[in-house]
Design a protein around this motif. Structure first.
Motif, PDB file in Angstrom:
ATOM      1  N   ASP A  60       2.641 -17.653  23.235  1.00 15.17           N
ATOM      2  CA  ASP A  60       2.184 -18.327  22.020  1.00 15.17           C
ATOM      3  C   ASP A  60       2.547 -17.386  20.881  1.00 15.17           C
ATOM      4  O   ASP A  60       1.899 -16.352  20.692  1.00 15.17           O
ATOM      5  CB  ASP A  60       0.681 -18.579  22.098  1.00 15.17           C
ATOM      6  CG  ASP A  60       0.131 -19.267  20.862  1.00 15.17           C
ATOM      7  OD1 ASP A  60       0.937 -19.748  20.028  1.00 15.17           O
ATOM      8  OD2 ASP A  60      -1.098 -19.321  20.726  1.00 15.17           O
ATOM      9  N   MET A  61       3.590 -17.733  20.127  1.00 15.81           N
ATOM     10  CA  MET A  61       4.273 -16.790  19.254  1.00 15.81           C
ATOM     11  C   MET A  61       4.187 -17.187  17.787  1.00 15.81           C
ATOM     12  O   MET A  61       4.151 -18.359  17.452  1.00 15.81           O
ATOM     13  CB  MET A  61       5.745 -16.766  19.692  1.00 15.81           C
ATOM     14  CG  MET A  61       6.638 -15.794  19.034  1.00 15.81           C
ATOM     15  SD  MET A  61       8.353 -15.979  19.616  1.00 15.81           S
ATOM     16  CE  MET A  61       8.179 -15.877  21.396  1.00 15.81           C
ATOM     17  N   ARG A  62       4.193 -16.171  16.935  1.00 13.85           N
ATOM     18  CA  ARG A  62       4.363 -16.327  15.496  1.00 13.85           C
ATOM     19  C   ARG A  62       5.516 -15.409  15.088  1.00 13.85           C
ATOM     20  O   ARG A  62       5.670 -14.322  15.622  1.00 13.85           O
ATOM     21  CB  ARG A  62       3.104 -15.927  14.720  1.00 13.85           C
ATOM     22  CG  ARG A  62       1.826 -16.625  15.159  1.00 13.85           C
ATOM     23  CD  ARG A  62       1.855 -18.117  14.913  1.00 13.85           C
ATOM     24  NE  ARG A  62       0.606 -18.753  15.290  1.00 13.85           N
ATOM     25  CZ  ARG A  62       0.316 -19.224  16.501  1.00 13.85           C
ATOM     26  NH1 ARG A  62       1.184 -19.094  17.493  1.00 13.85           N
ATOM     27  NH2 ARG A  62      -0.830 -19.828  16.733  1.00 13.85           N
ATOM     28  N   TYR A  63       6.312 -15.851  14.124  1.00  9.12           N
ATOM     29  CA  TYR A  63       7.417 -15.019  13.671  1.00  9.12           C
ATOM     30  C   TYR A  63       7.570 -15.108  12.158  1.00  9.12           C
ATOM     31  O   TYR A  63       7.182 -16.099  11.527  1.00  9.12           O
ATOM     32  CB  TYR A  63       8.731 -15.387  14.371  1.00  9.12           C
ATOM     33  CG  TYR A  63       9.162 -16.825  14.210  1.00  9.12           C
ATOM     34  CD1 TYR A  63       9.976 -17.209  13.157  1.00  9.12           C
ATOM     35  CD2 TYR A  63       8.756 -17.798  15.118  1.00  9.12           C
ATOM     36  CE1 TYR A  63      10.374 -18.528  13.004  1.00  9.12           C
ATOM     37  CE2 TYR A  63       9.147 -19.111  14.978  1.00  9.12           C
ATOM     38  CZ  TYR A  63       9.956 -19.482  13.924  1.00  9.12           C
ATOM     39  OH  TYR A  63      10.343 -20.787  13.769  1.00  9.12           O
ATOM     40  N   HIS A  64       8.107 -14.039  11.597  1.00 12.87           N
ATOM     41  CA  HIS A  64       8.491 -14.013  10.187  1.00 12.87           C
ATOM     42  C   HIS A  64       9.783 -13.214  10.080  1.00 12.87           C
ATOM     43  O   HIS A  64      10.041 -12.312  10.878  1.00 12.87           O
ATOM     44  CB  HIS A  64       7.381 -13.431   9.295  1.00 12.87           C
ATOM     45  CG  HIS A  64       6.968 -12.048   9.658  1.00 12.87           C
ATOM     46  ND1 HIS A  64       5.837 -11.778  10.379  1.00 12.87           N
ATOM     47  CD2 HIS A  64       7.538 -10.851   9.412  1.00 12.87           C
ATOM     48  CE1 HIS A  64       5.714 -10.475  10.547  1.00 12.87           C
ATOM     49  NE2 HIS A  64       6.735  -9.889   9.979  1.00 12.87           N
ATOM     50  N   GLN A  65      10.596 -13.602   9.101  1.00 13.46           N
ATOM     51  CA  GLN A  65      11.908 -12.975   8.981  1.00 13.46           C
ATOM     52  C   GLN A  65      12.429 -13.138   7.557  1.00 13.46           C
ATOM     53  O   GLN A  65      11.975 -14.004   6.812  1.00 13.46           O
ATOM     54  CB  GLN A  65      12.885 -13.597   9.986  1.00 13.46           C
ATOM     55  CG  GLN A  65      12.982 -15.106   9.867  1.00 13.46           C
ATOM     56  CD  GLN A  65      13.472 -15.772  11.133  1.00 13.46           C
ATOM     57  OE1 GLN A  65      13.302 -15.274  12.238  1.00 13.46           O
ATOM     58  NE2 GLN A  65      14.107 -16.925  10.976  1.00 13.46           N
ATOM     59  N   VAL A  66      13.387 -12.286   7.183  1.00  9.91           N
ATOM     60  CA  VAL A  66      14.083 -12.399   5.911  1.00  9.91           C
ATOM     61  C   VAL A  66      15.508 -12.840   6.217  1.00  9.91           C
ATOM     62  O   VAL A  66      16.220 -12.166   6.979  1.00  9.91           O
ATOM     63  CB  VAL A  66      14.072 -11.057   5.138  1.00  9.91           C
ATOM     64  CG1 VAL A  66      14.877 -11.176   3.847  1.00  9.91           C
ATOM     65  CG2 VAL A  66      12.641 -10.622   4.845  1.00  9.91           C
ATOM     66  N   ASN A  67      15.909 -13.979   5.645  1.00  5.88           N
ATOM     67  CA  ASN A  67      17.243 -14.509   5.936  1.00  5.88           C
ATOM     68  C   ASN A  67      18.279 -13.995   4.946  1.00  5.88           C
ATOM     69  O   ASN A  67      17.974 -13.217   4.037  1.00  5.88           O
ATOM     70  CB  ASN A  67      17.210 -16.046   6.005  1.00  5.88           C
ATOM     71  CG  ASN A  67      16.864 -16.702   4.685  1.00  5.88           C
ATOM     72  OD1 ASN A  67      16.996 -16.126   3.609  1.00  5.88           O
ATOM     73  ND2 ASN A  67      16.395 -17.939   4.757  1.00  5.88           N
ATOM     74  N   ASP A  68      19.524 -14.451   5.112  1.00  8.16           N
ATOM     75  CA  ASP A  68      20.627 -13.989   4.284  1.00  8.16           C
ATOM     76  C   ASP A  68      20.569 -14.503   2.847  1.00  8.16           C
ATOM     77  O   ASP A  68      21.356 -14.088   2.002  1.00  8.16           O
ATOM     78  CB  ASP A  68      21.968 -14.333   4.924  1.00  8.16           C
ATOM     79  CG  ASP A  68      22.153 -15.823   5.159  1.00  8.16           C
ATOM     80  OD1 ASP A  68      21.232 -16.626   4.875  1.00  8.16           O
ATOM     81  OD2 ASP A  68      23.230 -16.203   5.657  1.00  8.16           O
ATOM     82  N   LYS A  69      19.618 -15.384   2.546  1.00  8.22           N
ATOM     83  CA  LYS A  69      19.407 -15.850   1.173  1.00  8.22           C
ATOM     84  C   LYS A  69      18.305 -15.039   0.483  1.00  8.22           C
ATOM     85  O   LYS A  69      17.949 -15.315  -0.655  1.00  8.22           O
ATOM     86  CB  LYS A  69      19.011 -17.329   1.172  1.00  8.22           C
ATOM     87  CG  LYS A  69      20.069 -18.248   1.724  1.00  8.22           C
ATOM     88  CD  LYS A  69      19.549 -19.667   1.760  1.00  8.22           C
ATOM     89  CE  LYS A  69      20.521 -20.569   2.480  1.00  8.22           C
ATOM     90  NZ  LYS A  69      19.945 -21.907   2.695  1.00  8.22           N
ATOM     91  N   GLY A  70      17.740 -14.064   1.201  1.00  6.95           N
ATOM     92  CA  GLY A  70      16.661 -13.262   0.661  1.00  6.95           C
ATOM     93  C   GLY A  70      15.315 -13.948   0.716  1.00  6.95           C
ATOM     94  O   GLY A  70      14.379 -13.524   0.043  1.00  6.95           O
ATOM     95  N   GLU A  71      15.192 -14.986   1.533  1.00  6.00           N
ATOM     96  CA  GLU A  71      13.944 -15.732   1.669  1.00  6.00           C
ATOM     97  C   GLU A  71      13.153 -15.236   2.875  1.00  6.00           C
ATOM     98  O   GLU A  71      13.743 -14.904   3.907  1.00  6.00           O
ATOM     99  CB  GLU A  71      14.228 -17.224   1.882  1.00  6.00           C
ATOM    100  CG  GLU A  71      15.061 -17.869   0.807  1.00  6.00           C
ATOM    101  CD  GLU A  71      15.601 -19.218   1.235  1.00  6.00           C
ATOM    102  OE1 GLU A  71      15.723 -20.082   0.354  1.00  6.00           O
ATOM    103  OE2 GLU A  71      15.930 -19.404   2.430  1.00  6.00           O
ATOM    104  N   ILE A  72      11.834 -15.211   2.742  1.00  4.98           N
ATOM    105  CA  ILE A  72      10.966 -14.961   3.883  1.00  4.98           C
ATOM    106  C   ILE A  72      10.680 -16.318   4.525  1.00  4.98           C
ATOM    107  O   ILE A  72      10.217 -17.241   3.852  1.00  4.98           O
ATOM    108  CB  ILE A  72       9.648 -14.280   3.472  1.00  4.98           C
ATOM    109  CG1 ILE A  72       9.920 -12.892   2.899  1.00  4.98           C
ATOM    110  CG2 ILE A  72       8.700 -14.196   4.670  1.00  4.98           C
ATOM    111  CD1 ILE A  72       8.687 -12.205   2.341  1.00  4.98           C
TER     112      ILE A  72
END
Length: 112
Positions: A60-72
């Motif tokens: 049961d997972m949660r994730y967060h990341q910063v993409n190549d557009k600079g968005e979280i």
């Protein structure tokens, strides 16, 4: 309970609305029933996941990341393990963005 500590997974497929690149690797670390991974590659500059694993190995997972557009970007994921004949694990994932369009998708990951 499956022990995911130091297992490495690579994506086999991902829905079009996902940001995970098929060349990425996820190294899982486990302490008790908590699994974590830090990842990057493709459209993701950096990301982190945290999950609870149950007695059947489901995550049961949660994730967060910063993409190549600079968005979280953030999301939730339910991962179900499949034991392969060669002893490796294939993860069947159903996920949903909790940011942006809140769309859903599916991924397959396999232990290398």
């Amino acid at each position: 309970m499956i022990n995911y500590n130091n297992k490495v997974f690579v994506p086999l497929s991902n829905s079009e609305n996902g940001e995970v690149d098929l060349s990425m690797q996820f190294v899982y670390h486990q302490n008790g029933n908590i699994v974590t991974s830090t990842y990057s590659g493709g459209r993701i500059h950096t990301g982190h996941l945290i999950a609870l694993v149950d007695e059947d190995g489901n995550l049961d997972m949660r994730y967060h990341q910063v993409n190549d557009k600079g968005e979280i970007t953030t999301g939730i994921c339910k991962s179900t393990p499949e034991q392969l004949p060669n002893g490796k694990i294939r993860m069947h994932e159903k996920w949903q963005w909790t940011s942006g369009d809140q769309s859903e998708g599916e991924s397959l990951l396999e232990e290398i």
